[in-house]
Design a protein around this motif. Structure first.
Motif, PDB file in Angstrom:
ATOM      1  N   GLY A 262      -1.208   9.329   4.071  1.00  0.00           N
ATOM      2  CA  GLY A 262      -1.235   9.661   5.487  1.00  0.00           C
ATOM      3  C   GLY A 262       0.082   9.316   6.154  1.00  0.00           C
ATOM      4  O   GLY A 262       1.130   9.276   5.511  1.00  0.00           O
ATOM      5  N   ALA A 263       0.008   9.001   7.444  1.00  0.00           N
ATOM      6  CA  ALA A 263       1.224   8.785   8.229  1.00  0.00           C
ATOM      7  C   ALA A 263       1.813   7.391   8.041  1.00  0.00           C
ATOM      8  O   ALA A 263       3.013   7.183   8.249  1.00  0.00           O
ATOM      9  CB  ALA A 263       0.924   9.021   9.703  1.00  0.00           C
ATOM     10  N   LEU A 264       0.991   6.406   7.650  1.00  0.00           N
ATOM     11  CA  LEU A 264       1.496   5.039   7.524  1.00  0.00           C
ATOM     12  C   LEU A 264       2.398   4.900   6.297  1.00  0.00           C
ATOM     13  O   LEU A 264       2.192   5.575   5.288  1.00  0.00           O
ATOM     14  CB  LEU A 264       0.331   4.054   7.416  1.00  0.00           C
ATOM     15  N   PRO A 265       3.365   4.023   6.351  1.00  0.00           N
ATOM     16  CA  PRO A 265       4.267   3.839   5.207  1.00  0.00           C
ATOM     17  C   PRO A 265       3.652   2.939   4.140  1.00  0.00           C
ATOM     18  O   PRO A 265       2.723   2.171   4.389  1.00  0.00           O
ATOM     19  CB  PRO A 265       5.490   3.169   5.843  1.00  0.00           C
ATOM     20  N   GLY A 266       4.184   3.014   2.923  1.00  0.00           N
ATOM     21  CA  GLY A 266       3.796   2.103   1.851  1.00  0.00           C
ATOM     22  C   GLY A 266       2.369   2.254   1.393  1.00  0.00           C
ATOM     23  O   GLY A 266       1.734   3.294   1.529  1.00  0.00           O
ATOM     24  N   ALA A 267       1.832   1.161   0.858  1.00  0.00           N
ATOM     25  CA  ALA A 267       0.482   1.171   0.292  1.00  0.00           C
ATOM     26  C   ALA A 267      -0.564   1.500   1.344  1.00  0.00           C
ATOM     27  O   ALA A 267      -1.583   2.133   1.041  1.00  0.00           O
ATOM     28  CB  ALA A 267       0.180  -0.181  -0.348  1.00  0.00           C
ATOM     29  N   ALA A 268      -0.345   1.079   2.593  1.00  0.00           N
ATOM     30  CA  ALA A 268      -1.316   1.340   3.656  1.00  0.00           C
ATOM     31  C   ALA A 268      -1.477   2.824   3.930  1.00  0.00           C
ATOM     32  O   ALA A 268      -2.502   3.261   4.468  1.00  0.00           O
ATOM     33  CB  ALA A 268      -0.905   0.615   4.936  1.00  0.00           C
ATOM     34  N   GLY A 269      -0.482   3.608   3.566  1.00  0.00           N
ATOM     35  CA  GLY A 269      -0.536   5.041   3.810  1.00  0.00           C
ATOM     36  C   GLY A 269      -1.311   5.816   2.766  1.00  0.00           C
ATOM     37  O   GLY A 269      -1.601   6.998   2.963  1.00  0.00           O
ATOM     38  N   VAL A 270      -1.665   5.184   1.644  1.00  0.00           N
ATOM     39  CA  VAL A 270      -2.427   5.865   0.593  1.00  0.00           C
ATOM     40  C   VAL A 270      -3.879   5.973   1.041  1.00  0.00           C
ATOM     41  O   VAL A 270      -4.577   4.965   1.167  1.00  0.00           O
ATOM     42  CB  VAL A 270      -2.320   5.105  -0.745  1.00  0.00           C
ATOM     43  N   THR A 271      -4.333   7.191   1.275  1.00  0.00           N
ATOM     44  CA  THR A 271      -5.671   7.413   1.836  1.00  0.00           C
ATOM     45  C   THR A 271      -6.714   7.727   0.779  1.00  0.00           C
ATOM     46  O   THR A 271      -7.909   7.553   1.020  1.00  0.00           O
ATOM     47  CB  THR A 271      -5.633   8.558   2.851  1.00  0.00           C
ATOM     48  N   TYR A 272      -6.300   8.219  -0.376  1.00  0.00           N
ATOM     49  CA  TYR A 272      -7.255   8.546  -1.432  1.00  0.00           C
ATOM     50  C   TYR A 272      -6.527   8.576  -2.771  1.00  0.00           C
ATOM     51  O   TYR A 272      -5.381   9.023  -2.863  1.00  0.00           O
ATOM     52  CB  TYR A 272      -7.920   9.903  -1.191  1.00  0.00           C
ATOM     53  N   VAL A 273      -7.214   8.083  -3.796  1.00  0.00           N
ATOM     54  CA  VAL A 273      -6.687   8.135  -5.160  1.00  0.00           C
ATOM     55  C   VAL A 273      -7.760   8.780  -6.042  1.00  0.00           C
ATOM     56  O   VAL A 273      -8.855   8.228  -6.183  1.00  0.00           O
ATOM     57  CB  VAL A 273      -6.328   6.743  -5.699  1.00  0.00           C
ATOM     58  N   PRO A 274      -7.487   9.943  -6.614  1.00  0.00           N
ATOM     59  CA  PRO A 274      -8.464  10.594  -7.485  1.00  0.00           C
ATOM     60  C   PRO A 274      -8.542   9.890  -8.834  1.00  0.00           C
ATOM     61  O   PRO A 274      -7.777   8.945  -9.100  1.00  0.00           O
ATOM     62  CB  PRO A 274      -7.919  12.017  -7.622  1.00  0.00           C
ATOM     63  N   LYS A 367     -12.880   7.812   1.442  1.00  0.00           N
ATOM     64  CA  LYS A 367     -12.541   6.528   2.064  1.00  0.00           C
ATOM     65  C   LYS A 367     -13.127   5.344   1.302  1.00  0.00           C
ATOM     66  O   LYS A 367     -12.394   4.399   0.964  1.00  0.00           O
ATOM     67  CB  LYS A 367     -12.996   6.529   3.522  1.00  0.00           C
ATOM     68  N   PRO A 368     -14.442   5.318   0.990  1.00  0.00           N
ATOM     69  CA  PRO A 368     -14.954   4.183   0.213  1.00  0.00           C
ATOM     70  C   PRO A 368     -14.422   4.162  -1.220  1.00  0.00           C
ATOM     71  O   PRO A 368     -14.262   3.087  -1.798  1.00  0.00           O
ATOM     72  CB  PRO A 368     -16.474   4.378   0.245  1.00  0.00           C
ATOM     73  N   ALA A 369     -14.122   5.339  -1.800  1.00  0.00           N
ATOM     74  CA  ALA A 369     -13.568   5.357  -3.158  1.00  0.00           C
ATOM     75  C   ALA A 369     -12.180   4.721  -3.190  1.00  0.00           C
ATOM     76  O   ALA A 369     -11.795   4.101  -4.195  1.00  0.00           O
ATOM     77  CB  ALA A 369     -13.502   6.791  -3.676  1.00  0.00           C
ATOM     78  N   ARG A 370     -11.429   4.851  -2.100  1.00  0.00           N
ATOM     79  CA  ARG A 370     -10.082   4.267  -2.023  1.00  0.00           C
ATOM     80  C   ARG A 370     -10.123   2.745  -2.179  1.00  0.00           C
ATOM     81  O   ARG A 370      -9.177   2.132  -2.703  1.00  0.00           O
ATOM     82  CB  ARG A 370      -9.450   4.645  -0.679  1.00  0.00           C
ATOM     83  N   ASP A 371     -11.227   2.114  -1.782  1.00  0.00           N
ATOM     84  CA  ASP A 371     -11.324   0.658  -1.830  1.00  0.00           C
ATOM     85  C   ASP A 371     -11.337   0.111  -3.256  1.00  0.00           C
ATOM     86  O   ASP A 371     -11.166  -1.101  -3.454  1.00  0.00           O
ATOM     87  CB  ASP A 371     -12.589   0.184  -1.102  1.00  0.00           C
ATOM     88  N   PHE A 372     -11.552   0.978  -4.236  1.00  0.00           N
ATOM     89  CA  PHE A 372     -11.585   0.520  -5.626  1.00  0.00           C
ATOM     90  C   PHE A 372     -10.232   0.667  -6.318  1.00  0.00           C
ATOM     91  O   PHE A 372     -10.150   0.606  -7.550  1.00  0.00           O
ATOM     92  CB  PHE A 372     -12.669   1.282  -6.396  1.00  0.00           C
ATOM     93  N   TRP A 373      -9.189   0.845  -5.539  1.00  0.00           N
ATOM     94  CA  TRP A 373      -7.835   0.926  -6.092  1.00  0.00           C
ATOM     95  C   TRP A 373      -6.959  -0.152  -5.464  1.00  0.00           C
ATOM     96  O   TRP A 373      -6.938  -0.298  -4.240  1.00  0.00           O
ATOM     97  CB  TRP A 373      -7.219   2.295  -5.822  1.00  0.00           C
ATOM     98  N   ASN A 374      -6.265  -0.885  -6.308  1.00  0.00           N
ATOM     99  CA  ASN A 374      -5.216  -1.779  -5.831  1.00  0.00           C
ATOM    100  C   ASN A 374      -3.911  -1.004  -5.838  1.00  0.00           C
ATOM    101  O   ASN A 374      -3.469  -0.515  -6.887  1.00  0.00           O
ATOM    102  CB  ASN A 374      -5.081  -3.013  -6.746  1.00  0.00           C
ATOM    103  N   VAL A 375      -3.322  -0.854  -4.672  1.00  0.00           N
ATOM    104  CA  VAL A 375      -2.086  -0.085  -4.536  1.00  0.00           C
ATOM    105  C   VAL A 375      -0.965  -1.041  -4.168  1.00  0.00           C
ATOM    106  O   VAL A 375      -1.056  -1.769  -3.170  1.00  0.00           O
ATOM    107  CB  VAL A 375      -2.228   1.014  -3.468  1.00  0.00           C
ATOM    108  N   LEU A 376       0.074  -1.037  -4.974  1.00  0.00           N
ATOM    109  CA  LEU A 376       1.232  -1.905  -4.734  1.00  0.00           C
ATOM    110  C   LEU A 376       2.450  -1.037  -4.467  1.00  0.00           C
ATOM    111  O   LEU A 376       2.808  -0.185  -5.281  1.00  0.00           O
ATOM    112  CB  LEU A 376       1.484  -2.807  -5.946  1.00  0.00           C
ATOM    113  N   TRP A 377       3.052  -1.249  -3.297  1.00  0.00           N
ATOM    114  CA  TRP A 377       4.256  -0.502  -2.948  1.00  0.00           C
ATOM    115  C   TRP A 377       5.477  -1.226  -3.510  1.00  0.00           C
ATOM    116  O   TRP A 377       5.678  -2.419  -3.280  1.00  0.00           O
ATOM    117  CB  TRP A 377       4.365  -0.384  -1.428  1.00  0.00           C
TER     118      TRP A 377
END
Length: 493
Positions: A262-274, A367-377
């Motif tokens: 989405g619009a936010l930078p870095g890891a916070a901007g990742v809205t979904y991971v398939p 949105k809830p599926a995104r919570d099962f991913w650790n995203v590191l920028w």
């Protein structure tokens, strides 16, 4: 308050699953009651805290089928627990379902003390879920009637809202509406639908297609009527037709991890991971098989919603997934035979007008599926994505929001977008005819002026009058405006 059924299992075993829509909770009630967003359970009905199988059987009986939780839970329950319950109730409906799924998920047989007898029972209750005729397991006399397979399955609940949409017979009404039009008007309405569907499908992706790209997408939409079965090669060809950058053209399903931002930078901007590429490939094969079978087994719009949203959640390509997912709605309806003679429902036009609801339908899963991913920028364009959940999250999903939204947009595409455009064309023709009967105006100028006046609420703007002042007499502007307002506001004195 104590959790019961699926809610208890999630807490006790640390199951990776999306939030329950209506968790079961022990409350001071005398019978089961659905109160707001919970299933209120009398304390006397709650299984013991150490009886996981008891909670499974409670959930199967009172909460329905949640394959995502069951796939992770049943293999953890010792075989002897199933065998003890079977000894007491060898033909019990819910223990048979539990044993069937236990063997499906763990590939380990449960010992039967006596053969199961009686009629076959559906795994999914047809009164609660949309189902289809499925495969029968004679060992447990259970029929898998889900929307998919034991390896990949969507669920669609028969909510009051969804039942109302299904009873509306949207596709039947669409065919009747198109058949009611004169041939020339039908052709013009359908051509408008193809052009508008193309423009708004790109607009949803915040992209304005070039003339060449728009033409290629229109041709793609027309190909939906060829009823070509889906396959990896065919989907790759479709993906190549939707993107213009050769570097973005796929040769197969993706072999690397992708994500949406989405619009936010870095890891916070990742809205979904398939799902991971390996899991994506496996589940795409399952989805393709479902897509080639389901349109002739269940309501085509239900199948279209599952296929479209299922595709975008798996995200099998690095680019072009959104447009392809919406194309698959048309492809599914055509494969079912529900739309013929080039008919197309401009669902993307409806979706573009209600993008907020479209996003809500997508986010119900993403949105809830995104919570099962650790995203590191790490730095710009460089992220590490670590999946902490269970593959069941992607294997078994609730398609009810996506299917409901698909039917709503199909209804709007027919009753608002397509019918309004037809009314617009009828008004256009009447005004052009009236002008030609009274004045001599160049055809291209007249068409432009009538179009502009109708889209401006029946008012001929000063700018348009000035633009055409040397080719169109002043009284023609007034005449067009009078005709337009009479047609647009017939009840105005």
């Amino acid at each position: 308050m104590n959790a019961v059924g699926y809610s208890y299992i999630q807490e006790a075993l640390g199951i990776s699953a999306l939030p329950l829509r209506q968790p079961a909770i022990v409350q001071p009630v005398t019978r089961l009651e659905r109160i707001d967003n919970t299933l209120a359970v009398p304390a006397a009905m709650a299984p013991a805290s150490d009886d996981i199988l008891g909670h499974v059987l409670f959930a199967l009986k009172h909460e329905g089928i949640n394959l995502g939780i069951l796939a992770q839970t049943l293999p953890q329950i010792p075989l002897h627990a199933f065998e003890m319950v079977l000894r007491e109730s060898p033909n019990g409906i819910y223990i048979r379902k539990a044993c069937y799924l236990r063997e499906a998920f763990a590939d380990e047989p449960v010992t039967q003390h006596a053969p199961v007898r009686g009629v076959f029972i559906p795994l999914f209750d047809p009164e609660r879920y949309i189902t289809r005729t499925g495969s029968r397991n004679s060992r447990w006399r259970v029929e898998f009637n889900g929307l998919g397979s034991p390896s990949y399955c969507a669920t669609v609940e028969r909510t009051a809202e969804l039942e109302g949409l299904l009873n509306h017979d949207i596709l039947g009404r669409a065919r009747a509406f198109i058949d009611s039009l004169p041939k020339m008007m039908m052709d013009r309405a359908i051509n408008w639908a193809y052009l508008s569907e193309t423009q708004d499908s790109f607009a949803i992706e915040r992209e304005a297609p070039s003339t060449d790209k728009a033409h290629r997408f229109i041709e793609l939409l027309r190909q939906a009527h060829d009823r070509h079965p889906l396959s990896e090669d065919y989907l790759v060809a479709l993906q190549n037709a939707t993107v213009s950058n050769k570097l973005d053209m796929a040769a197969a399903y993706r072999h690397e991890q992708n994500h949406l931002a989405g619009a936010l930078p870095g890891a916070a901007g990742v809205t979904y991971v398939p799902p991971t590429p390996e899991l994506c490939r496996e589940l795409m094969e399952e989805l393709v098989q479902f897509a080639n079978e389901a349109p002739n087994q269940i309501d085509p719009l239900v199948a279209a919603g599952i296929i479209s949203f299922g595709f975008v959640f798996l995200h099998p390509f690095m680019d072009g997934n959104g447009r392809l997912s919406r194309f698959l709605i048309h492809q599914t309806l055509c494969r079912s035979g529900a739309l013929e003679h080039g008919l197309l429902l401009p669902v993307s036009v409806a979706m573009k007008r209600d993008e907020g609801r479209y996003l809500e339908a997508l986010q119900a899963f993403s949105k809830p599926a995104r919570d099962f991913w650790n995203v590191l920028w790490i730095d710009y364009g460089n992220l590490t994505l670590d999946f902490t959940g269970h593959p069941a999250i992607y294997r078994y999903w609730d398609a009810t929001p996506g299917v409901t939204f698909t039917l709503e947009m199909a209804q709007r595409a027919l009753e608002v977008e397509l019918q309004q455009e037809t009314e617009f064309l009828e008004c256009f023709d009447q005004i052009v005819t009236a002008v030609n009967e009274n004045y001599d105006v160049r055809g291209s100028d007249l068409a432009n002026l009538v179009m502009m006046c109708l889209t401006n609420g029946g008012v001929m703007s000063k700018n348009r009058r000035k633009q055409y002042q040397y080719t169109v007499p002043e009284e023609v502007f007034d005449f067009i405006e009078q005709q337009a307002q009479a047609l647009l506001n017939p009840n105005t004195p």
